[in-house]
Design an enzyme around this catalytic site. Structure first.
Site, PDB file in Angstrom:
ATOM      1  N   ASP A  69      -5.290  16.607 -36.087  1.00 38.00           N
ATOM      2  CA  ASP A  69      -4.117  16.179 -36.388  1.00 38.00           C
ATOM      3  C   ASP A  69      -2.980  17.356 -36.809  1.00 38.00           C
ATOM      4  O   ASP A  69      -1.719  17.169 -36.541  1.00 38.00           O
ATOM      5  CB  ASP A  69      -4.330  15.036 -37.321  1.00 38.00           C
ATOM      6  CG  ASP A  69      -5.172  13.858 -36.648  1.00 38.00           C
ATOM      7  OD1 ASP A  69      -4.969  13.397 -35.864  1.00 38.00           O
ATOM      8  OD2 ASP A  69      -6.486  13.807 -37.424  1.00 38.00           O
TER       9      ASP A  69
ATOM     10  N   GLU B 217      -8.444  18.238 -29.060  1.00 41.23           N
ATOM     11  CA  GLU B 217      -7.560  18.050 -28.279  1.00 41.23           C
ATOM     12  C   GLU B 217      -6.453  19.291 -28.314  1.00 41.23           C
ATOM     13  O   GLU B 217      -5.896  19.619 -27.382  1.00 41.23           O
ATOM     14  CB  GLU B 217      -6.725  16.907 -28.203  1.00 41.23           C
ATOM     15  CG  GLU B 217      -7.655  15.771 -27.909  1.00 41.23           C
ATOM     16  CD  GLU B 217      -7.573  14.364 -28.534  1.00 41.23           C
ATOM     17  OE1 GLU B 217      -6.458  14.204 -29.124  1.00 41.23           O
ATOM     18  OE2 GLU B 217      -8.520  13.782 -28.349  1.00 41.23           O
TER      19      GLU B 217
HETATM   20  O1  TRH Z   1     -10.502  20.345 -35.220  1.00 43.31           O
HETATM   21  P1  TRH Z   1     -10.783  19.513 -34.098  1.00 43.31           P
HETATM   22  O2  TRH Z   1     -12.065  18.973 -33.634  1.00 43.31           O
HETATM   23  O3  TRH Z   1      -9.787  18.161 -34.217  1.00 43.31           O
HETATM   24  C1  TRH Z   1     -10.190  17.040 -33.859  1.00 43.31           C
HETATM   25  C2  TRH Z   1      -9.608  16.436 -32.389  1.00 43.31           C
HETATM   26  O4  TRH Z   1      -8.309  16.915 -32.026  1.00 43.31           O
HETATM   27  C3  TRH Z   1      -9.839  14.958 -32.366  1.00 43.31           C
HETATM   28  O5  TRH Z   1      -9.319  14.591 -31.056  1.00 43.31           O
HETATM   29  C4  TRH Z   1      -9.089  14.275 -33.469  1.00 43.31           C
HETATM   30  O6  TRH Z   1      -8.994  12.846 -33.187  1.00 43.31           O
HETATM   31  C5  TRH Z   1      -9.518  14.634 -34.573  1.00 43.31           C
HETATM   32  O7  TRH Z   1      -9.470  16.228 -34.772  1.00 43.31           O
HETATM   33  C6  TRH Z   1      -8.969  14.107 -35.728  1.00 43.31           C
HETATM   34  O8  TRH Z   1     -10.176  20.295 -32.827  1.00 43.31           O
HETATM   35  P2  TRH Z   1      -8.551  20.704 -32.405  1.00 43.31           P
HETATM   36  O9  TRH Z   1      -7.789  19.441 -31.746  1.00 43.31           O
HETATM   37  O10 TRH Z   1      -8.805  21.746 -31.156  1.00 43.31           O
HETATM   38  O11 TRH Z   1      -7.926  21.297 -33.622  1.00 43.31           O
HETATM   39  C7  TRH Z   1      -8.403  22.468 -34.318  1.00 43.31           C
HETATM   40  C8  TRH Z   1      -7.151  23.205 -34.768  1.00 43.31           C
HETATM   41  O12 TRH Z   1      -7.668  24.270 -35.577  1.00 43.31           O
HETATM   42  C9  TRH Z   1      -6.313  23.864 -33.507  1.00 43.31           C
HETATM   43  O13 TRH Z   1      -5.102  23.949 -33.911  1.00 43.31           O
HETATM   44  C10 TRH Z   1      -6.856  24.993 -33.702  1.00 43.31           C
HETATM   45  C11 TRH Z   1      -7.066  25.460 -35.085  1.00 43.31           C
HETATM   46  N1  TRH Z   1      -7.982  26.652 -35.629  1.00 43.31           N
HETATM   47  C12 TRH Z   1      -7.392  27.671 -36.075  1.00 43.31           C
HETATM   48  O14 TRH Z   1      -6.064  27.825 -36.137  1.00 43.31           O
HETATM   49  N2  TRH Z   1      -8.032  28.742 -36.749  1.00 43.31           N
HETATM   50  C13 TRH Z   1      -9.388  28.757 -36.556  1.00 43.31           C
HETATM   51  O15 TRH Z   1     -10.050  29.747 -36.865  1.00 43.31           O
HETATM   52  C14 TRH Z   1      -9.863  27.578 -35.870  1.00 43.31           C
HETATM   53  C15 TRH Z   1     -11.366  27.501 -35.716  1.00 43.31           C
HETATM   54  C16 TRH Z   1      -9.173  26.640 -35.498  1.00 43.31           C
END
Ligand code: TRH
Length: 370
Positions: free
Chosen positions: A19, A274
């Site tokens: 989010d 996502e």
């Molecule tokens: O963390 P998520 O599993 O988020 C989830 C999904 O979006 C899901 O659909 C939603 O309903 C739920 O949250 C509430 O995975 P996502 O979407 O890839 O988000 C991770 C974010 O973290 C992305 O912007 C990349 C960032 N990130 C970093 O910036 N640095 C890091 O070291 C890592 C591991 C991730």
């Protein structure tokens, strides 16, 4: 810079980082295009590592009692809001809405209220994108709220992709290519607790990946915990592993920019949720997606629609099913499979790069709909 519109984006962190990850990316993209953004978030803690340097034109504000106080009236009087985004149906506090709708009309050449939805490749997205909904309850009775659905086709809201991304990636890869150790396949891992994680790690530790040793870069938090849980089982049974075939590096929390660099440096990326799946797509490298699991099983058709929309090769579809579903047998990719996945990732990226990005579509949308 003479900033154009004032956006108020509301974000509630449910769990994980998707989010806030999406809302931050959108805010930063709008800011870079000269828009002014107030990002209201109930838990901004992840931004300390995700976006440590902030972004031009973006102000992060706490979504707490202050949103409900008269301080909001003063803020809006000083800088009226033009566009209001309710991210993922997070329900904007009525106290804020009351002040927002009450702003003097003449100060608002464009005023638009949108609900930004989750990304999906399912067919309902084209049907529901850009649908208006007449608000029937106070304090915004009579206003229109628009539904904005990101998606993979021209009839949807498109995919977040900031300008200059491809050029940045190309220069990064050119600069880093020489330092590459080609004797190992470099794999990044960002996941939940996939049912086949133990099987995959065992496979790599015994046979490598497609005949090559694996350098596995494990992201922080839940992913590292899941891998450590598997490794602790191995300690009880040390015969299982060949450490020279599977070398693990534990990563710290990375900024979103560093996270992109990670995806650009790897031969295969495991991503989840996502936001990271999109970044993996833009990396143009083979990737495997851990879809966010939902109790009602709604993630299964969503995963199938995604694989279909991207026209994934059969071996990649099968791998995704095993990675995301309890009880499905995981078949490790051969060198030929990995080659197919590579070609597929590049073709999918090229096809989607041909489409207009989400922020451009959003800007056109708010200029038209109020
Ligand atoms: O963390 P998520 O599993 O988020 C989830 C999904 O979006 C899901 O659909 C939603 O309903 C739920 O949250 C509430 O995975 P996502 O979407 O890839 O988000 C991770 C974010 O973290 C992305 O912007 C990349 C960032 N990130 C970093 O910036 N640095 C890091 O070291 C890592 C591991 C991730």
């Amino acid at each position: 810079m003479n900033r154009r519109r004032q956006w108020d984006i509301f974000c509630k962190v449910i769990d994980n980082f998707g989010d806030i990850g999406v809302c931050w990316r959108l805010s930063a993209d709008l800011g870079a295009r000269g828009e002014q953004v107030r990002l209201w978030v109930d838990d901004a803690s992840a931004l300390s590592w995700m976006a440590p340097t902030g972004a031009e034109g973006v102000e992060v504000l706490p979504w707490n009692q202050s949103v409900e106080s008269t301080a909001v009236a003063a803020l809006l009087a000083k800088q009226p809001g033009d566009v209001l985004i309710e991210a993922f149906g997070c329900d904007i506090p009525p106290e804020f809405l009351m002040h927002w709708v009450a702003q003097p009309a003449q100060s608002q050449p464009v005023r638009c209220w949108l609900n930004l939805e989750y990304l999906s490749a399912e067919s309902y997205v084209e049907r529901c994108h850009a649908m208006p909904s007449l608000v029937s309850h106070e304090p915004a009775a009579g206003w229109t709220k628009w539904f904005f659905y990101p998606g993979f086709t021209s009839k949807t809201g498109g995919l977040l992709r900031e300008p200059g991304l491809t050029q940045r990636k190309t220069s990064f890869q050119l600069e880093n290519e020489q330092q590459r150790d080609t004797s190992r396949l470099r794999v990044s891992l960002f996941c939940y607790e996939p049912p086949a994680l133990a099987a995959l790690l065992t496979e790599w530790s015994r046979h490598g990946l497609a005949g090559q040793p694996v350098e596995l870069l494990v992201t922080a938090g839940r992913t590292a915990q899941a891998v450590k849980a598997v490794l602790s089982q191995w300690q009880a049974d040390p015969e299982k592993t060949e450490p020279e075939l599977l070398n693990i590096t534990w990563l710290p929390w990375l900024s979103q920019t560093e996270f992109d660099h990670l995806l650009w440096r790897c031969d295969l990326n495991f991503v989840r949720g996502e936001d990271s799946v999109l970044r993996a797509l833009w990396a143009g490298k083979p990737f495997v997606w851990s879809i966010y699991p939902q109790d009602d099983g709604a993630h299964q058709p969503k995963l199938e629609a995604f694989l279909q929309a991207l026209d994934a090769p059969d071996s990649l579809k099968a791998f995704h099913r095993a990675w995301n579903t309890v009880g499905e047998k995981l078949v490790a990719p051969s060198a030929a499979d990995l080659d197919d996945w590579r070609q597929h990732a590049q073709a999918a990226q090229t096809a989607l790069l041909g489409q207009e990005d989400m922020t451009s579509r959003l800007l056109q949308f708010v200029a038209k709909n109020r």
